[in-house]
Design a protein around this motif. Structure first.
Motif, PDB file in Angstrom:
ATOM      1  N   THR A  28       0.812  -1.204   0.000  1.00 46.10           N
ATOM      2  CA  THR A  28       0.000   0.000   0.000  1.00 46.10           C
ATOM      3  C   THR A  28       0.854   1.266   0.000  1.00 46.10           C
ATOM      4  O   THR A  28       0.551   2.224  -0.703  1.00 46.10           O
ATOM      5  N   VAL A  29       1.928   1.260   0.763  1.00 49.68           N
ATOM      6  CA  VAL A  29       2.739   2.470   0.926  1.00 49.68           C
ATOM      7  C   VAL A  29       3.781   2.627  -0.183  1.00 49.68           C
ATOM      8  O   VAL A  29       4.075   3.748  -0.600  1.00 49.68           O
ATOM      9  N   VAL A  30       4.318   1.527  -0.686  1.00 52.88           N
ATOM     10  CA  VAL A  30       5.422   1.618  -1.647  1.00 52.88           C
ATOM     11  C   VAL A  30       4.998   1.245  -3.066  1.00 52.88           C
ATOM     12  O   VAL A  30       5.203   2.012  -4.004  1.00 52.88           O
ATOM     13  N   VAL A  31       4.395   0.087  -3.237  1.00 54.46           N
ATOM     14  CA  VAL A  31       4.142  -0.437  -4.577  1.00 54.46           C
ATOM     15  C   VAL A  31       3.028   0.329  -5.293  1.00 54.46           C
ATOM     16  O   VAL A  31       3.186   0.693  -6.467  1.00 54.46           O
ATOM     17  N   LEU A  32       1.929   0.597  -4.629  1.00 53.98           N
ATOM     18  CA  LEU A  32       0.825   1.300  -5.286  1.00 53.98           C
ATOM     19  C   LEU A  32       1.212   2.713  -5.734  1.00 53.98           C
ATOM     20  O   LEU A  32       0.939   3.079  -6.882  1.00 53.98           O
ATOM     21  N   PRO A  33       1.850   3.533  -4.888  1.00 53.70           N
ATOM     22  CA  PRO A  33       2.285   4.847  -5.388  1.00 53.70           C
ATOM     23  C   PRO A  33       3.303   4.747  -6.530  1.00 53.70           C
ATOM     24  O   PRO A  33       3.275   5.547  -7.468  1.00 53.70           O
ATOM     25  N   LEU A  34       4.187   3.759  -6.463  1.00 48.72           N
ATOM     26  CA  LEU A  34       5.161   3.576  -7.535  1.00 48.72           C
ATOM     27  C   LEU A  34       4.462   3.229  -8.847  1.00 48.72           C
ATOM     28  O   LEU A  34       4.793   3.779  -9.908  1.00 48.72           O
ATOM     29  N   CYS A  35       3.470   2.347  -8.787  1.00 44.16           N
ATOM     30  CA  CYS A  35       2.701   1.999  -9.987  1.00 44.16           C
ATOM     31  C   CYS A  35       1.940   3.206 -10.518  1.00 44.16           C
ATOM     32  O   CYS A  35       1.838   3.397 -11.730  1.00 44.16           O
ATOM     33  N   ALA A  36       1.402   4.022  -9.619  1.00 41.53           N
ATOM     34  CA  ALA A  36       0.689   5.227 -10.046  1.00 41.53           C
ATOM     35  C   ALA A  36       1.634   6.190 -10.755  1.00 41.53           C
ATOM     36  O   ALA A  36       1.278   6.768 -11.786  1.00 41.53           O
ATOM     37  N   LEU A  37       2.834   6.364 -10.224  1.00 46.42           N
ATOM     38  CA  LEU A  37       3.803   7.246 -10.871  1.00 46.42           C
ATOM     39  C   LEU A  37       4.214   6.733 -12.249  1.00 46.42           C
ATOM     40  O   LEU A  37       4.358   7.510 -13.196  1.00 46.42           O
ATOM     41  N   VAL A  38       4.391   5.434 -12.370  1.00 47.01           N
ATOM     42  CA  VAL A  38       4.732   4.847 -13.668  1.00 47.01           C
ATOM     43  C   VAL A  38       3.586   5.055 -14.651  1.00 47.01           C
ATOM     44  O   VAL A  38       3.803   5.416 -15.816  1.00 47.01           O
ATOM     45  N   ALA A  39       2.345   4.855 -14.204  1.00 50.13           N
ATOM     46  CA  ALA A  39       1.190   5.039 -15.078  1.00 50.13           C
ATOM     47  C   ALA A  39       1.060   6.493 -15.522  1.00 50.13           C
ATOM     48  O   ALA A  39       0.787   6.767 -16.696  1.00 50.13           O
ATOM     49  N   ILE A  40       1.267   7.421 -14.611  1.00 53.58           N
ATOM     50  CA  ILE A  40       1.197   8.846 -14.966  1.00 53.58           C
ATOM     51  C   ILE A  40       2.301   9.195 -15.959  1.00 53.58           C
ATOM     52  O   ILE A  40       2.071   9.905 -16.943  1.00 53.58           O
ATOM     53  N   GLY A  41       3.488   8.688 -15.721  1.00 57.59           N
ATOM     54  CA  GLY A  41       4.598   8.941 -16.642  1.00 57.59           C
ATOM     55  C   GLY A  41       4.347   8.376 -18.023  1.00 57.59           C
ATOM     56  O   GLY A  41       4.613   9.032 -19.035  1.00 57.59           O
ATOM     57  N   LEU A  42       3.819   7.163 -18.094  1.00 56.73           N
ATOM     58  CA  LEU A  42       3.503   6.576 -19.397  1.00 56.73           C
ATOM     59  C   LEU A  42       2.397   7.344 -20.102  1.00 56.73           C
ATOM     60  O   LEU A  42       2.438   7.534 -21.326  1.00 56.73           O
ATOM     61  N   ASP A  43       1.410   7.797 -19.349  1.00 59.44           N
ATOM     62  CA  ASP A  43       0.332   8.576 -19.935  1.00 59.44           C
ATOM     63  C   ASP A  43       0.862   9.873 -20.538  1.00 59.44           C
ATOM     64  O   ASP A  43       0.503  10.240 -21.654  1.00 59.44           O
ATOM     65  N   ARG A  44       1.720  10.551 -19.814  1.00 55.78           N
ATOM     66  CA  ARG A  44       2.292  11.808 -20.326  1.00 55.78           C
ATOM     67  C   ARG A  44       3.203  11.553 -21.520  1.00 55.78           C
ATOM     68  O   ARG A  44       3.243  12.354 -22.458  1.00 55.78           O
ATOM     69  N   ALA A  45       3.935  10.450 -21.490  1.00 54.53           N
ATOM     70  CA  ALA A  45       4.826  10.135 -22.607  1.00 54.53           C
ATOM     71  C   ALA A  45       4.030   9.788 -23.865  1.00 54.53           C
ATOM     72  O   ALA A  45       4.415  10.191 -24.971  1.00 54.53           O
ATOM     73  N   THR A  46       2.934   9.086 -23.724  1.00 53.14           N
ATOM     74  CA  THR A  46       2.149   8.708 -24.900  1.00 53.14           C
ATOM     75  C   THR A  46       1.355   9.882 -25.454  1.00 53.14           C
ATOM     76  O   THR A  46       1.017   9.889 -26.632  1.00 53.14           O
ATOM     77  N   ARG A  47       1.072  10.885 -24.630  1.00 50.04           N
ATOM     78  CA  ARG A  47       0.370  12.070 -25.133  1.00 50.04           C
ATOM     79  C   ARG A  47       1.213  12.819 -26.158  1.00 50.04           C
ATOM     80  O   ARG A  47       0.685  13.469 -27.045  1.00 50.04           O
ATOM     81  N   ARG A  48       2.514  12.731 -26.036  1.00 45.65           N
ATOM     82  CA  ARG A  48       3.389  13.404 -26.998  1.00 45.65           C
ATOM     83  C   ARG A  48       3.280  12.788 -28.384  1.00 45.65           C
ATOM     84  O   ARG A  48       3.514  13.460 -29.376  1.00 45.65           O
ATOM     85  N   PHE A  49       2.947  11.518 -28.435  1.00 46.29           N
ATOM     86  CA  PHE A  49       2.858  10.826 -29.713  1.00 46.29           C
ATOM     87  C   PHE A  49       1.438  10.768 -30.251  1.00 46.29           C
ATOM     88  O   PHE A  49       1.200  10.224 -31.316  1.00 46.29           O
TER      89      PHE A  49
END
Length: 59
Positions: A28-49
């Protein structure tokens, strides 16, 4: 490469030997926030394309 595998094995062994409650807290404290950050980063990266035009309503 062997060092990375050994470190991962040690971490995995430590995590699996924790009581279930601590495993849940860790996820809850480590893995879920890390997954959320990865998802946000991928979303922002794919918006460029994204070549679709903006979908703003002009009515």
């Amino acid at each position: 490469m062997r060092t990375i595998i050994d470190v991962w094995d040690a971490f995995e062994l430590w995590l699996t030997q924790l009581p279930f409650l601590f495993q849940v807290v860790f996820v809850t404290v480590v893995v879920l926030p890390l997954c959320a950050l990865v998802a946000i980063g991928l979303d922002r990266a794919t918006r460029r394309f994204d070549r679709a035009p903006d979908r703003t309503d002009r009515s």
